[in-house]
Design a protein around this motif. Structure first.
Motif, PDB file in Angstrom:
ATOM      1  N   SER A  79       0.825  -1.209   0.000  1.00 56.21           N
ATOM      2  CA  SER A  79       0.000   0.000   0.000  1.00 56.21           C
ATOM      3  C   SER A  79       0.862   1.262   0.000  1.00 56.21           C
ATOM      4  O   SER A  79       0.538   2.252  -0.660  1.00 56.21           O
ATOM      5  CB  SER A  79      -0.931  -0.001   1.220  1.00 56.21           C
ATOM      6  OG  SER A  79      -0.189  -0.147   2.422  1.00 56.21           O
ATOM      7  N   GLU A  80       1.980   1.226   0.737  1.00 57.81           N
ATOM      8  CA  GLU A  80       2.888   2.373   0.762  1.00 57.81           C
ATOM      9  C   GLU A  80       3.601   2.524  -0.580  1.00 57.81           C
ATOM     10  O   GLU A  80       3.811   3.640  -1.061  1.00 57.81           O
ATOM     11  CB  GLU A  80       3.923   2.198   1.878  1.00 57.81           C
ATOM     12  CG  GLU A  80       4.888   3.365   2.000  1.00 57.81           C
ATOM     13  CD  GLU A  80       5.928   3.163   3.085  1.00 57.81           C
ATOM     14  OE1 GLU A  80       6.844   4.006   3.190  1.00 57.81           O
ATOM     15  OE2 GLU A  80       5.836   2.159   3.823  1.00 57.81           O
ATOM     16  N   LEU A  81       3.954   1.382  -1.187  1.00 58.22           N
ATOM     17  CA  LEU A  81       4.609   1.396  -2.497  1.00 58.22           C
ATOM     18  C   LEU A  81       3.715   2.065  -3.533  1.00 58.22           C
ATOM     19  O   LEU A  81       4.147   2.965  -4.268  1.00 58.22           O
ATOM     20  CB  LEU A  81       4.939  -0.036  -2.915  1.00 58.22           C
ATOM     21  CG  LEU A  81       5.491  -0.265  -4.326  1.00 58.22           C
ATOM     22  CD1 LEU A  81       6.834   0.424  -4.496  1.00 58.22           C
ATOM     23  CD2 LEU A  81       5.628  -1.762  -4.598  1.00 58.22           C
ATOM     24  N   TYR A  82       2.454   1.659  -3.581  1.00 62.64           N
ATOM     25  CA  TYR A  82       1.514   2.262  -4.535  1.00 62.64           C
ATOM     26  C   TYR A  82       1.372   3.768  -4.279  1.00 62.64           C
ATOM     27  O   TYR A  82       1.368   4.575  -5.205  1.00 62.64           O
ATOM     28  CB  TYR A  82       0.130   1.604  -4.419  1.00 62.64           C
ATOM     29  CG  TYR A  82       0.115   0.112  -4.558  1.00 62.64           C
ATOM     30  CD1 TYR A  82       0.923  -0.546  -5.489  1.00 62.64           C
ATOM     31  CD2 TYR A  82      -0.731  -0.676  -3.755  1.00 62.64           C
ATOM     32  CE1 TYR A  82       0.897  -1.930  -5.602  1.00 62.64           C
ATOM     33  CE2 TYR A  82      -0.764  -2.046  -3.874  1.00 62.64           C
ATOM     34  CZ  TYR A  82       0.051  -2.671  -4.789  1.00 62.64           C
ATOM     35  OH  TYR A  82       0.022  -4.048  -4.902  1.00 62.64           O
ATOM     36  N   GLN A  83       1.252   4.119  -3.004  1.00 61.19           N
ATOM     37  CA  GLN A  83       1.038   5.518  -2.642  1.00 61.19           C
ATOM     38  C   GLN A  83       2.222   6.385  -3.056  1.00 61.19           C
ATOM     39  O   GLN A  83       2.038   7.488  -3.587  1.00 61.19           O
ATOM     40  CB  GLN A  83       0.818   5.622  -1.132  1.00 61.19           C
ATOM     41  CG  GLN A  83       0.520   7.026  -0.653  1.00 61.19           C
ATOM     42  CD  GLN A  83       0.281   7.081   0.860  1.00 61.19           C
ATOM     43  OE1 GLN A  83       0.634   6.167   1.574  1.00 61.19           O
ATOM     44  NE2 GLN A  83      -0.314   8.161   1.327  1.00 61.19           N
ATOM     45  N   ARG A  84       3.429   5.903  -2.821  1.00 65.39           N
ATOM     46  CA  ARG A  84       4.619   6.699  -3.133  1.00 65.39           C
ATOM     47  C   ARG A  84       4.803   6.879  -4.636  1.00 65.39           C
ATOM     48  O   ARG A  84       5.374   7.871  -5.081  1.00 65.39           O
ATOM     49  CB  ARG A  84       5.852   6.081  -2.494  1.00 65.39           C
ATOM     50  CG  ARG A  84       5.843   6.159  -0.975  1.00 65.39           C
ATOM     51  CD  ARG A  84       7.191   5.841  -0.379  1.00 65.39           C
ATOM     52  NE  ARG A  84       7.175   5.893   1.081  1.00 65.39           N
ATOM     53  CZ  ARG A  84       7.235   7.003   1.810  1.00 65.39           C
ATOM     54  NH1 ARG A  84       7.317   8.177   1.190  1.00 65.39           N
ATOM     55  NH2 ARG A  84       7.217   6.964   3.126  1.00 65.39           N
ATOM     56  N   PHE A  85       4.341   5.905  -5.424  1.00 64.76           N
ATOM     57  CA  PHE A  85       4.412   6.054  -6.875  1.00 64.76           C
ATOM     58  C   PHE A  85       3.221   6.828  -7.424  1.00 64.76           C
ATOM     59  O   PHE A  85       3.218   7.219  -8.597  1.00 64.76           O
ATOM     60  CB  PHE A  85       4.484   4.686  -7.552  1.00 64.76           C
ATOM     61  CG  PHE A  85       5.881   4.184  -7.767  1.00 64.76           C
ATOM     62  CD1 PHE A  85       6.714   4.771  -8.709  1.00 64.76           C
ATOM     63  CD2 PHE A  85       6.380   3.136  -7.009  1.00 64.76           C
ATOM     64  CE1 PHE A  85       8.010   4.311  -8.912  1.00 64.76           C
ATOM     65  CE2 PHE A  85       7.682   2.665  -7.204  1.00 64.76           C
ATOM     66  CZ  PHE A  85       8.494   3.259  -8.153  1.00 64.76           C
ATOM     67  N   GLY A  86       2.205   7.012  -6.600  1.00 63.36           N
ATOM     68  CA  GLY A  86       1.028   7.749  -7.036  1.00 63.36           C
ATOM     69  C   GLY A  86       0.155   6.963  -7.993  1.00 63.36           C
ATOM     70  O   GLY A  86      -0.429   7.537  -8.927  1.00 63.36           O
ATOM     71  N   VAL A  87       0.058   5.639  -7.774  1.00 65.26           N
ATOM     72  CA  VAL A  87      -0.808   4.803  -8.614  1.00 65.26           C
ATOM     73  C   VAL A  87      -1.784   4.052  -7.716  1.00 65.26           C
ATOM     74  O   VAL A  87      -1.541   3.871  -6.521  1.00 65.26           O
ATOM     75  CB  VAL A  87       0.004   3.805  -9.475  1.00 65.26           C
ATOM     76  CG1 VAL A  87       1.015   4.526 -10.340  1.00 65.26           C
ATOM     77  CG2 VAL A  87       0.694   2.769  -8.605  1.00 65.26           C
TER      78      VAL A  87
END
Length: 334
Positions: A273-281
């Motif tokens: 969830s953090e990975l998606y958020q940091r990439f903005g996807v």
């Protein structure tokens, strides 16, 4: 009713991993307490092995959940995932598989009103006379599974490294083809970028490089470049369609799946969830791109091509993968 059928739905993969064992245990006990389960255990006092693996493998490898599973999903689990990933050493272990799963889906249909249950049961019945052969056919499994089954058939002492190496050397006259298709195997050797893909490569690696420097490490930076190179050389390249940040996120997520990025006992650590958020996807985009990459390149948890050295040294299952890698060298695979 204590079992919540849809508990795994709408969770990201990290959250699902944390509760999957409890979820499966609750499902099995709820099944046992049901009228269908009570009838089933009259003739089979021990059970749950196949229900457990069916739920776990379906979720861990494809993200399937019981509340949304279709006939097609079940077919994927039964004909592709279980035969490739689950090691069965003798036919007796498979005898209860289909009866147990049919009873389980009868319970899901009656107790939880799963509308697809009838169709799934109908499909499972078509496997009654062939599932044992599917599960015990070492040629249908992954490389590691095939190697271990052959070793077992040879009554090899699996605790002896010397015996293992001797066994591997004894296979040299019977070369076994690689798990990966020929195109993927050839792409892994490429280090140049096609001129038509240079801009896309730069766009994606600029994103992954920055992300790895800020949140991960040099290993992820190196492997993300390698993976992007392979995808640029794939014909036709999937990178031609979609935004660079979506692919960058998918590339990191795919590598993270193999290198336990979402496991807090490893470093670096980051939830999906953090990975998606940091990439903005969105989760669906990031997870979807990751799955597309893993399916395309046949990436798996024990894939030495994509397992980073720091993970390979620290994870106990890497010993099996190292043995597989040794066998490839001994057999001089192309």
């Amino acid at each position: 009713m204590t079992f919540q059928l849809n508990k795994l739905d709408n969770l990201d993969f990290d959250e699902g991993q944390e509760i999957i064992e409890d979820y499966i245990e609750d499902a099995i006990w709820d099944f046992v307490d049901s009228p269908v389960g009570q009838e089933y255990i009259k003739t089979r006092e021990q059970g749950g092995f196949w229900i457990h693996n069916f739920i776990e493998f379906g979720y861990m490898y494809e993200g399937y959940t019981l509340s949304t599973m279709t006939v097609s999903d079940v077919k994927t689990i039964m004909e592709y995932i279980l035969p490739r990933k689950l090691m069965i050493l003798n036919e007796e272990e498979v005898e209860d598989a289909i009866p147990e799963l049919i009873a389980f889906w009868q319970y899901l249909g009656e107790t939880h009103k799963r509308k697809t249950a009838k169709g799934i049961i109908k499909y499972l019945k078509t496997l009654e006379n062939k599932f044992t052969a599917m599960m015990t056919d070492d040629s249908s499994g992954s490389f590691v599974k095939s190697m271990l089954m052959n070793a077992h058939k040879s009554e090899l002492d699996m605790t002896s490294e010397e015996a293992l190496i001797k066994f591997l050397q004894g296979q040299s006259q019977n070369k076994i083809p690689s798990d990966k298709n020929s195109q993927v195997s050839q792409l892994l050797e490429k280090s140049t970028i096609p001129s038509s893909m240079k801009n896309k490569y730069d766009e994606i690696t600029n994103l992954t490089d920055d992300f790895c420097r800020n949140y991960l490490n040099d290993e992820y930076l190196e492997f993300s470049r390698k993976l992007t190179t392979v995808l640029c050389n794939y014909q036709p390249s999937p990178l031609n369609k979609g935004k660079a940040k979506s692919w960058a996120c998918g590339i990191i997520h795919a590598l993270g799946m193999i290198n336990f990025l979402a496991d807090s006992s490893f470093e670096p650590y980051m939830k999906s969830s953090e990975l998606y958020q940091r990439f903005g996807v969105s989760e669906s985009t990031g997870c979807g791109k990751s799955k597309q990459i893993r399916d395309l390149l046949e990436m798996s948890r024990l894939d030495q091509e994509w397992m980073m050295p720091s993970v390979s040294e620290s994870h106990p299952m890497s010993a099996i993968a190292n043995i597989a890698s040794t066998l490839k060298q001994i057999l001089d695979w192309e």
